[in-house]
Enzyme design. Structure first.
Site, short mmCIF file in Angstrom:
data_model
loop_
_atom_site.label_atom_id
_atom_site.label_comp_id
_atom_site.label_asym_id
_atom_site.label_seq_id
_atom_site.Cartn_x
_atom_site.Cartn_y
_atom_site.Cartn_z
N HIS A 21 -9.05 -14.98 -20.97
CA HIS A 21 -9.49 -14.20 -19.85
C HIS A 21 -10.21 -15.39 -19.97
O HIS A 21 -11.02 -15.08 -20.04
CB HIS A 21 -9.10 -12.99 -19.78
CG HIS A 21 -9.12 -12.72 -18.26
ND1 HIS A 21 -8.66 -12.01 -17.45
CD2 HIS A 21 -10.39 -11.61 -18.05
CE1 HIS A 21 -8.34 -12.09 -15.95
NE2 HIS A 21 -9.79 -11.73 -16.48
N ASP A 196 -12.57 -15.41 -7.39
CA ASP A 196 -14.04 -15.32 -8.35
C ASP A 196 -14.31 -16.37 -8.42
O ASP A 196 -13.93 -16.84 -9.78
CB ASP A 196 -13.77 -13.87 -8.48
CG ASP A 196 -14.77 -13.19 -9.84
OD1 ASP A 196 -16.36 -13.41 -8.60
OD2 ASP A 196 -15.07 -12.12 -9.87
N GLU A 324 -8.96 -3.87 -8.36
CA GLU A 324 -8.56 -4.55 -9.16
C GLU A 324 -8.96 -3.98 -10.49
O GLU A 324 -9.31 -4.68 -12.10
CB GLU A 324 -9.31 -5.55 -9.35
CG GLU A 324 -11.04 -5.46 -9.88
CD GLU A 324 -11.89 -6.70 -9.77
OE1 GLU A 324 -11.79 -8.04 -9.60
OE2 GLU A 324 -13.60 -6.91 -9.89
C1 MUC Z 1 -15.56 -9.91 -12.74
O1 MUC Z 1 -16.26 -11.25 -11.83
O2 MUC Z 1 -15.30 -9.56 -11.01
C2 MUC Z 1 -12.82 -8.51 -12.67
C3 MUC Z 1 -11.83 -8.97 -13.01
C4 MUC Z 1 -11.66 -9.43 -13.58
O3 MUC Z 1 -10.89 -10.18 -14.00
O4 MUC Z 1 -12.73 -10.16 -14.74
C5 MUC Z 1 -13.91 -9.10 -14.17
C6 MUC Z 1 -15.41 -9.81 -13.35
MG MG Z 2 -16.55 -10.96 -10.06
#
Ligand code: MUC
Ligand code: MG
Length: 371
Positions: A21, A196, A324
């Site tokens: 990831h 993001d 999420e």
């Molecule tokens: C984040 O920064 O949001 C949330 C979903 C993902 O894939 O990473 C996290 C961290």
């Molecule tokens: Mg984030």
């Protein structure tokens, strides 16, 4: 009526992820769940989880520091003290500065125990569930555009998810934009896609990239610039029609209030870990609602315990941007007897007192690091 904690125990539990990831600051192949169990005088057990991302890559607390904070500083304050509810718990914790991730774990364990004691789900203790199925997107973060498209298409086809978040910010801004635009086009006009950046851009890069992403139909841009640059984040939030989502820049109600006072017009990502627990995260949510700032239910990639704790809090709200809460799906295994149900783009809130889940202690010990 007061609950009395007799014992607090913590474990570090390492579980591999189903695939690497990739975030702007680290690539995860494993997640460490810091799990806490409270045993109460009334014969009740409560569970909590403190989770972060990539050791100290994401936040200022590591799983190891959460464990030591709980054992060395939090447990001596709480054990033996009669606690009438979650606000009494926070009165005791107020003498400890910071360490919100560790506080989130103990708040969750306390709420689980208290809910079991009064035979009510945590959501009822927090105001009452308005929803029992919450939208849950999936994050595409393999690091490869084609793989992400295939993964997204597969999840759309089987109906598990209807919306996606993309992790960008580790490559050059034009490569990031190209990656996001290609995925958005491939998944289709109707599918919500947001990005993001995890603080990966400078203001100049953000000013170049955001209009291009907006043009491609990306409706939410999460934490494009450094968390410390709050005035720049406020400026970005007022410039574009696509919404700027504050994540690392907003942890709790105090920070939310400060951003709102500066004129922030975007959305806030709520996370129980950032705020210090589900109850504390709701304080931020209520400040945001009072100011007309929209909300998103965020994850620190928790396993089932932390994910369910957050779901209880989010179920009491109306979240304009959904959630999420897919963390357990990223892990190869977990420590609960029943997995959460994900279908038709939603995750179901477990019913039953406390968290409404059962921990498999044999499994926990199987994955736990030796003391
Ligand atoms: C984040 O920064 O949001 C949330 C979903 C993902 O894939 O990473 C996290 C961290
Ligand atoms: Mg984030």
């Amino acid at each position: 009526m007061a609950l009395i904690i007799e014992e607090i125990r913590c474990w570090l539990v390492d579980i591999p992820t189903i695939r690497p990831h990739k975030l702007s600051m680290t690539t995860m192949g494993n997640q460490t769940l810091m799990l806490v169990r409270v045993r109460c005088q009334q014969g009740i057990i409560g569970w909590g989880e403190g989770t972060t991302i990539g050791g100290l890559s994401y936040g200022v607390e590591s799983p190891e520091s959460m464990k030591i904070t709980l054992e060395r500083y939090i447990a001596p304050l709480l054990v033996g003290k009669p606690l009438t509810g979650v606000s009494a718990l926070h009165d005791v914790l107020a003498s400890l500065r910071g360490n919100n991730f560790a506080k989130s774990a103990i708040e969750t364990a306390f709420l689980d125990a208290f809910g079991k004691w009064v035979n009510q789900p945590i959501s009822t203790l927090l105001g009452g569930a308005k929803h029992h199925a919450l939208p849950a997107l999936w994050t595409l973060a393999s690091g490869d555009t084609q793989k992400d498209i295939e993964e997204g298409q597969r999840l759309l086809d089987c109906g598990r998810h209807r919306a996606f978040k993309l992790k960008i910010g580790s490559k050059a801004a034009d490569a990031d934009v190209q990656h996001a635009v290609q995925i958005k086009h491939a998944l289709g006009e109707k599918v919500h896609v947001h990005v993001d950046v995890n603080q990966g851009w400078t203001l100049a890069q953000a000013l170049w990239a955001i209009p291009r992403l907006q043009e491609a139909g990306i409706t939410l841009i999460e934490q494009p610039i450094a968390l410390t640059e709050t005035s720049q984040l406020v400026d970005l939030s007022t410039r574009f029609t696509t919404t700027i989502l504050a994540d690392e820049a907003v942890t709790d109600a105090t920070q939310g209030m400060a951003l709102i006072r500066q004129g922030f017009t975007g959305a806030f990502a709520l996370k129980i870990a950032k705020a210090g627990g589900p109850y504390q995260a709701l304080k931020l949510a209520h400040v945001a609602q009072a100011a007309g700032v929209s909300l998103y239910g965020g994850t620190m990639l928790e396993g089932t315990i932390g994910t369910v704790a957050a779901l209880h809090a989010w179920s009491t709200l109306t979240l304009e941007w959904g959630t999420e809460m897919f963390g357990p799906l990223l892990l190869k295994d977990d420590v609960v007897t029943q997995p959460l149900v994900y279908q038709s783009g939603c995750v179901t809130l477990p019913q039953g007192p406390g968290l409404g889940i059962e921990v498999d202690e044999d499994k926990l010990l199987h994955y736990a690091r030796p003391e």
